[in-house]
Motif scaffolding. Structure first.
Motif, PDB file in Angstrom:
ATOM      1  N   GLU A 180      67.192  16.303  -8.677  1.00  0.00           N
ATOM      2  CA  GLU A 180      65.724  16.306  -8.643  1.00  0.00           C
ATOM      3  C   GLU A 180      65.140  17.620  -8.138  1.00  0.00           C
ATOM      4  OE1 GLU A 180      63.417  12.566  -7.910  1.00  0.00           O
ATOM      5  OE2 GLU A 180      65.357  11.914  -7.115  1.00  0.00           O
ATOM      6  N   GLU A 181      65.759  18.223  -7.151  1.00  0.00           N
ATOM      7  CA  GLU A 181      65.258  19.496  -6.648  1.00  0.00           C
ATOM      8  C   GLU A 181      65.289  20.551  -7.750  1.00  0.00           C
ATOM      9  OE1 GLU A 181      66.143  22.787  -3.106  1.00  0.00           O
ATOM     10  OE2 GLU A 181      67.209  20.861  -3.113  1.00  0.00           O
ATOM     11  N   GLU A 182      66.334  20.523  -8.553  1.00  0.00           N
ATOM     12  CA  GLU A 182      66.449  21.462  -9.669  1.00  0.00           C
ATOM     13  C   GLU A 182      65.424  21.154 -10.757  1.00  0.00           C
ATOM     14  OE1 GLU A 182      69.949  22.954 -12.729  1.00  0.00           O
ATOM     15  OE2 GLU A 182      70.486  22.054 -10.806  1.00  0.00           O
ATOM     16  N   GLN A 183      65.178  19.852 -10.980  1.00  0.00           N
ATOM     17  CA  GLN A 183      64.139  19.469 -11.929  1.00  0.00           C
ATOM     18  C   GLN A 183      62.787  20.058 -11.518  1.00  0.00           C
ATOM     19  OE1 GLN A 183      63.910  15.237 -12.853  1.00  0.00           O
ATOM     20  NE2 GLN A 183      66.079  14.995 -12.311  1.00  0.00           N
ATOM     21  N   ARG A 184      62.492  19.956 -10.225  1.00  0.00           N
ATOM     22  CA  ARG A 184      61.212  20.477  -9.733  1.00  0.00           C
ATOM     23  C   ARG A 184      61.130  22.002  -9.904  1.00  0.00           C
ATOM     24  NH1 ARG A 184      61.893  15.987  -6.199  1.00  0.00           N
ATOM     25  NH2 ARG A 184      63.122  17.175  -4.694  1.00  0.00           N
ATOM     26  N   ALA A 185      62.273  22.666  -9.740  1.00  0.00           N
ATOM     27  CA  ALA A 185      62.297  24.118  -9.966  1.00  0.00           C
ATOM     28  C   ALA A 185      62.027  24.430 -11.438  1.00  0.00           C
ATOM     29  CB  ALA A 185      63.645  24.686  -9.539  1.00  0.00           C
ATOM     30  N   ILE A 186      62.625  23.644 -12.333  1.00  0.00           N
ATOM     31  CA  ILE A 186      62.404  23.840 -13.776  1.00  0.00           C
ATOM     32  C   ILE A 186      60.940  23.600 -14.119  1.00  0.00           C
ATOM     33  CG2 ILE A 186      62.929  22.897 -16.069  1.00  0.00           C
ATOM     34  CD1 ILE A 186      65.808  22.400 -14.992  1.00  0.00           C
ATOM     35  N   ALA A 188      58.333  23.879 -12.091  1.00  0.00           N
ATOM     36  CA  ALA A 188      57.528  24.984 -11.545  1.00  0.00           C
ATOM     37  C   ALA A 188      57.616  26.206 -12.447  1.00  0.00           C
ATOM     38  CB  ALA A 188      58.001  25.323 -10.133  1.00  0.00           C
ATOM     39  N   PHE A 189      58.817  26.489 -12.922  1.00  0.00           N
ATOM     40  CA  PHE A 189      59.014  27.621 -13.831  1.00  0.00           C
ATOM     41  C   PHE A 189      58.225  27.411 -15.127  1.00  0.00           C
ATOM     42  CE2 PHE A 189      61.377  29.016 -17.601  1.00  0.00           C
ATOM     43  CZ  PHE A 189      61.345  30.387 -17.433  1.00  0.00           C
ATOM     44  N   LEU A 190      58.336  26.227 -15.716  1.00  0.00           N
ATOM     45  CA  LEU A 190      57.658  25.971 -16.988  1.00  0.00           C
ATOM     46  C   LEU A 190      56.144  25.908 -16.813  1.00  0.00           C
ATOM     47  CD1 LEU A 190      60.076  23.387 -18.667  1.00  0.00           C
ATOM     48  CD2 LEU A 190      59.713  25.792 -19.276  1.00  0.00           C
ATOM     49  N   ASP A 191      55.682  25.349 -15.701  1.00  0.00           N
ATOM     50  CA  ASP A 191      54.236  25.368 -15.439  1.00  0.00           C
ATOM     51  C   ASP A 191      53.719  26.802 -15.432  1.00  0.00           C
ATOM     52  OD1 ASP A 191      53.760  22.654 -15.267  1.00  0.00           O
ATOM     53  OD2 ASP A 191      54.000  22.552 -13.088  1.00  0.00           O
ATOM     54  N   GLU A 444      66.573  30.678  -9.855  1.00  0.00           N
ATOM     55  CA  GLU A 444      66.226  31.867  -9.075  1.00  0.00           C
ATOM     56  C   GLU A 444      64.856  32.420  -9.443  1.00  0.00           C
ATOM     57  OE1 GLU A 444      69.291  34.745  -9.488  1.00  0.00           O
ATOM     58  OE2 GLU A 444      70.855  33.475  -8.593  1.00  0.00           O
ATOM     59  N   GLU A 445      64.328  31.993 -10.586  1.00  0.00           N
ATOM     60  CA  GLU A 445      63.025  32.486 -11.040  1.00  0.00           C
ATOM     61  C   GLU A 445      61.894  31.956 -10.161  1.00  0.00           C
ATOM     62  OE1 GLU A 445      62.469  34.651 -13.540  1.00  0.00           O
ATOM     63  OE2 GLU A 445      64.630  34.831 -13.872  1.00  0.00           O
ATOM     64  N   VAL A 446      62.125  30.841  -9.483  1.00  0.00           N
ATOM     65  CA  VAL A 446      61.064  30.248  -8.652  1.00  0.00           C
ATOM     66  C   VAL A 446      61.500  30.173  -7.196  1.00  0.00           C
ATOM     67  CG1 VAL A 446      59.994  28.931 -10.483  1.00  0.00           C
ATOM     68  CG2 VAL A 446      61.916  27.935  -9.254  1.00  0.00           C
ATOM     69  N   ALA A 447      62.589  30.844  -6.881  1.00  0.00           N
ATOM     70  CA  ALA A 447      63.087  30.794  -5.497  1.00  0.00           C
ATOM     71  C   ALA A 447      62.125  31.505  -4.552  1.00  0.00           C
ATOM     72  CB  ALA A 447      64.452  31.451  -5.454  1.00  0.00           C
TER      73      ALA A 447
END
Length: 447
Positions: A180-186, A188-191, A444-447
């Motif tokens: 789920e944490e990775e989903q949220r990163a994806i 955020a990136f796509l948003d 890493e794009e949204v880290a």
């Protein structure tokens, strides 16, 4: 487990995951090694809704939003056209209250596959499938995943007459799910990335609007004032037109053209169709020269049906009613038309191409006159009463030559911008697909 190697064509600047495995899903291929494949029934509560009887006034006008597929617009649904009452919820077991944040998808009809996220607790009609109460999946991740997979899901729904995304079909979908944490990163990136793309698309769409406004202004100026800004002017006597060049004349269309229409031969008589005479319908009027038609008619049809006239090449046709009202075309050959087309032929003292541009300029107003009852209708009587400012024919041809040249340039610019929009949208789709299927690693794009 294999090393990830292929970069996505969507965005070669993003790296792959370090390890991949076979997903077991043919279309998906490999997924990141730590992702899991789950069915939607493991991830969501899946349900729908209903339409309360319209005759029961106690069911409508409450404070509970009721979502229909027309309100699913790939965004958050905040307000709805109709609301329902607590009585409706109490009396109708299939009218469920779905929680805020649920994802809704249109299952059938013209809006099939359209998506929305509920911006508040809401009910839906029977054409919406709702995914709520997510377990192990972020609803926004699912929303992006559905956007990516929508064309394929819709294709599965084409079994009979009306395409149908059944709940059974949607319950059987298998989804690659990262933690789920990775989903949220994806998400955020796509948003972030889709917002950038959408902003670029909006700018390009605004540029198209400006180019089209420039085209309309150019045509209006040329066909109402001429090309010489210093020519002496006079009052036209026509309120909307104001002044016009002193040497121009106002003439009615009945003085300038032979005006007529056509008909639809009986489909039960095969002897009337399949000949070598083009038969134009309003769907073939696309602001250009009509070169080919879907259907042709025979000499027998012309002989037997007096209202099926043969209009000469170069005639101008306009759609009189229906969804295509006001659409225009120039006949590229001698042709017949159906009853929804009005044809201006055999011009006297007017160049047909000048009239074509003039109709483009005046079309919005003419269509507005046609709104009298239910269906808008540009009747022949209305079109026969139109008064046209007409310069000498040589000047008309000069105006047409200039407009042909300048509108072609503007058309080429619009086409170029539209191509840019198409490429941005393709990139957007490819980027979403690459991110939600694990073809690129964006952590890493949204880290």
């Amino acid at each position: 487990m294999s090393k990830g190697s292929a970069q996505t064509t969507a965005s070669p600047r993003f790296k792959s995951y370090p390890q991949y495995k076979d997903s077991g899903v043919e279309w998906l291929g490999e997924v990141p090694g730590h992702w899991k494949i789950r069915k939607t029934t493991w991830l969501f509560a899946i349900g729908s809704g209903t339409t309360p009887p319209s005759e029961d006034l106690a069911y409508y006008g409450g404070d509970i939003p009721w979502v229909t597929t027309s309100e699913l617009r790939e965004s958050v649904v905040v307000t709805t056209e109709k609301t329902v009452t607590k009585e409706a919820l109490r009396d109708l077991p299939s009218l469920r209250l779905h929680p805020k944040g649920s994802v809704a998808v249109a299952m059938y009809g013209a809006t099939i596959g359209r998506l929305g996220i509920l911006g508040t607790d809401a009910t839906v009609n029977q054409a919406c499938c709702v995914f709520s109460m997510p377990k192990g999946i972020d609803a926004a991740f699912w929303f992006f995943w559905l956007q990516m997979r929508r064309p394929y899901l819709i294709s599965l729904g084409y079994g009979g007459g009306q395409p149908n995304l059944s709940q059974d079909l949607l319950r059987s979908v298998r989804v690659p799910t990262p933690p789920e944490e990775e989903q949220r990163a994806i998400v955020a990136f796509l948003d972030r990335e889709t917002a950038k793309i959408d902003a670029l698309v909006a700018k390009k769409e605004r540029l198209i609007e400006l180019l089209q406004e420039k085209r309309a202004a150019l045509i209006t100026r040329a066909v109402t004032k001429g090309l010489d800004p210093n020519v002496p002017m006079k009052d036209s006597g026509v309120g909307w037109l104001g002044e016009m060049p002193e040497h121009w004349e106002i003439q009615k269309t009945t003085w300038l053209f032979s005006i007529g229409s056509g008909t639809t031969p009986s489909s039960e008589d095969p002897a009337y169709y399949g000949g070598d005479i083009p038969w134009v319908t309003t769907s073939e009027l696309r602001e250009t020269v009509v070169v080919t038609t879907e259907k042709t008619v025979t000499k027998e049809a012309l002989r037997d049906l007096p209202s099926l006239r043969l209009h000469p090449k170069g005639s101008v046709a306009v759609a009189m009613y229906g969804a295509t009202i006001g659409r225009l075309g120039i006949l590229g050959a001698d042709a017949t038309v159906n009853q929804a087309c009005c044809v201006f032929s055999r011009p006297k003292g007017i160049d047909a191409a000048f009239w074509f541009f003039w109709l483009q300029m005046r079309r919005p107003y003419l269509i507005s006159l046609g709104y009298g009852g239910g269906q808008p209708n540009l009747s022949q009587d209305l079109l026969r009463s139109v008064r046209v400012p007409t310069p000498p024919e040589e000047e008309q041809r000069a105006i047409v030559a200039l407009l042909d040249s300048e509108t072609a340039k503007l058309g080429a610019l619009v086409a170029k911008v539209r191509d840019g929009i198409d490429r941005l949208k393709e990139y957007r789709t490819a980027l979403i697909s690459a991110a939600v299927t694990g073809k690129i690693d964006v952590r890493e794009e949204v880290a």
